[in-house]
Motif scaffolding. Structure first.
Motif, short mmCIF file in Angstrom:
data_model
loop_
_atom_site.label_atom_id
_atom_site.label_comp_id
_atom_site.label_asym_id
_atom_site.label_seq_id
_atom_site.Cartn_x
_atom_site.Cartn_y
_atom_site.Cartn_z
N TYR A 292 0.46 -1.14 0.07
CA TYR A 292 -0.06 -0.23 -0.29
C TYR A 292 0.74 1.14 0.04
N ILE A 293 1.84 1.48 0.95
CA ILE A 293 2.74 2.35 0.91
C ILE A 293 3.92 2.51 -0.51
N GLN A 294 4.01 1.71 -0.77
CA GLN A 294 4.99 2.02 -1.95
C GLN A 294 4.06 2.08 -3.88
N ARG A 295 3.35 1.52 -3.51
CA ARG A 295 2.15 1.41 -5.17
C ARG A 295 2.16 2.86 -5.46
N ASP A 296 2.55 2.65 -6.92
CA ASP A 296 2.33 3.95 -7.88
C ASP A 296 1.42 4.56 -8.50
N LEU A 297 0.50 5.54 -7.54
CA LEU A 297 -0.83 5.93 -7.65
C LEU A 297 -1.04 6.68 -9.71
N THR A 298 0.34 7.16 -9.56
CA THR A 298 0.41 7.71 -11.14
C THR A 298 0.15 6.84 -12.14
N ALA A 299 1.03 5.69 -12.02
CA ALA A 299 0.81 4.21 -12.94
C ALA A 299 -0.27 3.56 -12.68
N ASN A 300 -0.50 3.38 -11.40
CA ASN A 300 -1.93 2.10 -11.12
C ASN A 300 -2.46 3.14 -10.34
N ARG A 301 -3.12 4.17 -10.75
CA ARG A 301 -4.18 4.67 -10.09
C ARG A 301 -5.54 5.05 -9.74
N ARG A 302 -6.26 3.28 -10.31
CA ARG A 302 -7.39 2.44 -10.63
C ARG A 302 -7.69 1.28 -10.13
N PRO A 303 -7.52 1.05 -9.02
CA PRO A 303 -7.47 -0.28 -8.87
C PRO A 303 -8.59 -0.91 -9.49
N CYS A 304 -8.69 -2.63 -9.97
CA CYS A 304 -9.31 -3.07 -10.92
C CYS A 304 -11.02 -2.72 -10.37
N ARG A 305 -11.67 -1.67 -10.68
CA ARG A 305 -13.50 -3.07 -10.41
C ARG A 305 -13.54 -2.94 -10.75
N ILE A 306 -14.52 -4.12 -10.31
CA ILE A 306 -15.42 -5.32 -10.58
C ILE A 306 -17.00 -4.60 -10.70
N PRO A 307 -17.52 -4.67 -11.82
CA PRO A 307 -18.71 -4.81 -12.02
C PRO A 307 -19.92 -5.52 -11.18
N VAL A 308 -20.60 -5.62 -10.07
CA VAL A 308 -21.81 -6.05 -9.06
C VAL A 308 -22.50 -6.71 -10.22
N PRO A 309 -22.58 -7.92 -11.00
CA PRO A 309 -23.12 -8.77 -11.39
C PRO A 309 -25.28 -8.70 -11.06
N LYS A 310 -26.38 -8.04 -11.67
CA LYS A 310 -27.87 -8.09 -10.86
C LYS A 310 -28.04 -9.15 -9.90
N SER A 311 -27.16 -10.69 -10.71
CA SER A 311 -27.76 -11.55 -9.09
C SER A 311 -26.91 -11.52 -7.99
N GLU A 312 -25.86 -10.92 -8.13
CA GLU A 312 -25.05 -10.88 -6.21
C GLU A 312 -25.72 -9.33 -6.18
N ALA A 313 -26.21 -7.92 -6.92
CA ALA A 313 -26.61 -7.13 -6.45
C ALA A 313 -27.77 -7.81 -5.85
N VAL A 314 -29.07 -8.27 -6.49
CA VAL A 314 -30.05 -8.55 -5.81
C VAL A 314 -29.72 -9.18 -4.11
N GLU A 315 -28.48 -10.10 -3.99
CA GLU A 315 -28.34 -10.93 -2.92
C GLU A 315 -28.36 -9.65 -1.89
N GLU A 316 -27.02 -9.14 -2.84
CA GLU A 316 -26.63 -7.88 -1.41
C GLU A 316 -27.76 -7.06 -0.63
#
Length: 385
Positions: A292-316
């Protein structure tokens, strides 16, 4: 975004430092002693992450929750700098700003710093009234230390104070639990909010390992349920409304930040292991401190966004929404998922209603009082495939 109201977002900030790790805790945290250099490096990385927060630029922050660990185990000026960093973005007037605190870490200087930085809600972890139980839990404070610091917080001008409590602890009797509740409700001034959680054994914790070896003596299931039901009844008679399975508030004191989680509203997490839910997607930060401390925010500024599938959204929606006394709004459910609530779960909704565990009326589906006591089983049955 100009010319229109920005969408609201809640911000969670994780501070992974504490005085000592409790025997039941599985949150990413480390003891603060001897880590001065790491503390500074962590906060600098945290401030960089906040500054790079792309989603913050087009949002309006209306809740902030600084949790841990024990945020107040770190030097208070760092906490003030975190809030200063967030104020570079838009914070709504009257935003709820909470900091978690552990008795033993709330000095007069810390309280003054938090107050001047705009903190308007404290969440103090007492857990139990009896010193022998605090020792069993691995807490580093006593009841008397809690009392002194609770009074100091009130004198510093904090009126919106939550007290965290736990039941079904090793060696805890129903008398111990009710003594804890009665003592906390009798505090002056009275807490605005009380959280009362049953102990959960998490893999990898000292409690988990002791239990695996048969060395942990816990209340049986019947006693656990009686503690919960007796606690709900007592808190209700004392003016604390149960608005979520484990949370009780006096009028106007519901935790607005936590409501965002249960309603599946937008939240952004900053810091070690922090999770975000925004724009229908989830992501989280690294759990490893060095990474966490050493990561390069300019090169990796967006962690992998995972869309929530409809089935999971219903369960949540079901397992989060049914935690709330208000339950799930049926028109909103149908709009979001394109199916009626009853149709989504076949005859199981009618089954739970016929057993008196679920109420479906006036446009809402909610657990009954009986259903709250069996919430895990009700939700498990609804979501059964």
């Amino acid at each position: 975004m100009t010319g229109e109201m920005k969408p609201s977002v809640g911000v969670y900030v994780h501070i992974p430092f504490c005085l000592a790790k409790c025997a039941y805790c599985d949150f990413p945290s480390v003891p603060v002693a001897g880590r001065e250099a790491e503390v500074g490096a962590y906060f600098r990385a945290l401030l960089d992450e906040i500054e790079a927060g792309e989603e913050l630029r087009d949002s309006r922050i209306d809740t902030v929750f600084i949790g841990g660990g024990t945020p107040t185990a770190a030097p208070s000026f760092w906490l003030a700098r975190v809030l200063e960093g967030l104020r570079r973005f838009e914070i709504a007037p009257g935003a709820e700003i909470t900091v978690e605190a552990n008795p033993g870490t709330l000095t007069a200087e810390t309280l003054r710093t938090l107050k001047s930085a705009g903190v308007n809600r404290l969440s103090i972890g007492l857990q139990a009234w009896q010193d022998r139980l605090l020792k069993t839990l691995g807490r580093v404070h006593t009841k008397d230390e809690f009392l002194r610091q609770y009074s100091s917080a009130a004198e510093a001008g904090f009126s919106n104070i939550n007290v965290d409590l736990m039941f079904a602890l090793p060696g805890q009797s129903t008398y111990d639990w009710m003594e804890t509740l009665e003592s906390v409700v009798s505090l002056e001034p009275r807490p605005a909010h009380i959280s009362a959680y049953g102990l959960i054994l998490e893999p990898g914790t000292p409690f988990w390992e002791k239990n695996e070896k048969g060395l942990l003596v816990l209340p049986d299931e019947e006693t656990d349920r009686r503690m919960y039901e007796d606690g709900v009844g007592f808190l209700g008679r004392s003016g604390y409304n149960r608005y979520e399975i484990s949370n009780f508030a006096r009028d106007g004191s519901v935790c607005r930040h936590n409501m965002k989680y249960w309603r599946r509203e937008a939240t952004l997490g900053f810091g070690l292991g922090a999770h975000s839910f925004f724009g229908g997607a989830r992501w989280n930060n690294p759990y490893d401190m060095a990474e966490y401390i050493q990561r390069d925010l300019t090169a990796n500024r967006r962690p992998c966004r995972i869309p929530v599938p409809k089935s999971e959204a219903v369960e949540e929606t079901v397992f989060l929404g049914l935690r709330l006394a208000e339950g799930i709004g049926l028109p909103g459910f149908e709009r979001e998922f394109g199916v009626r609530f009853g149709d989504a779960f076949g005859g199981r909704v009618g089954e739970m209603a016929s057993l008196g565990l679920l109420s479906v009326e006036n446009g809402r589906a909610a657990l009954t009082d009986k259903g709250f006591g069996l919430s895990e089983k009700v939700i498990e049955r609804l979501l059964a495939s």
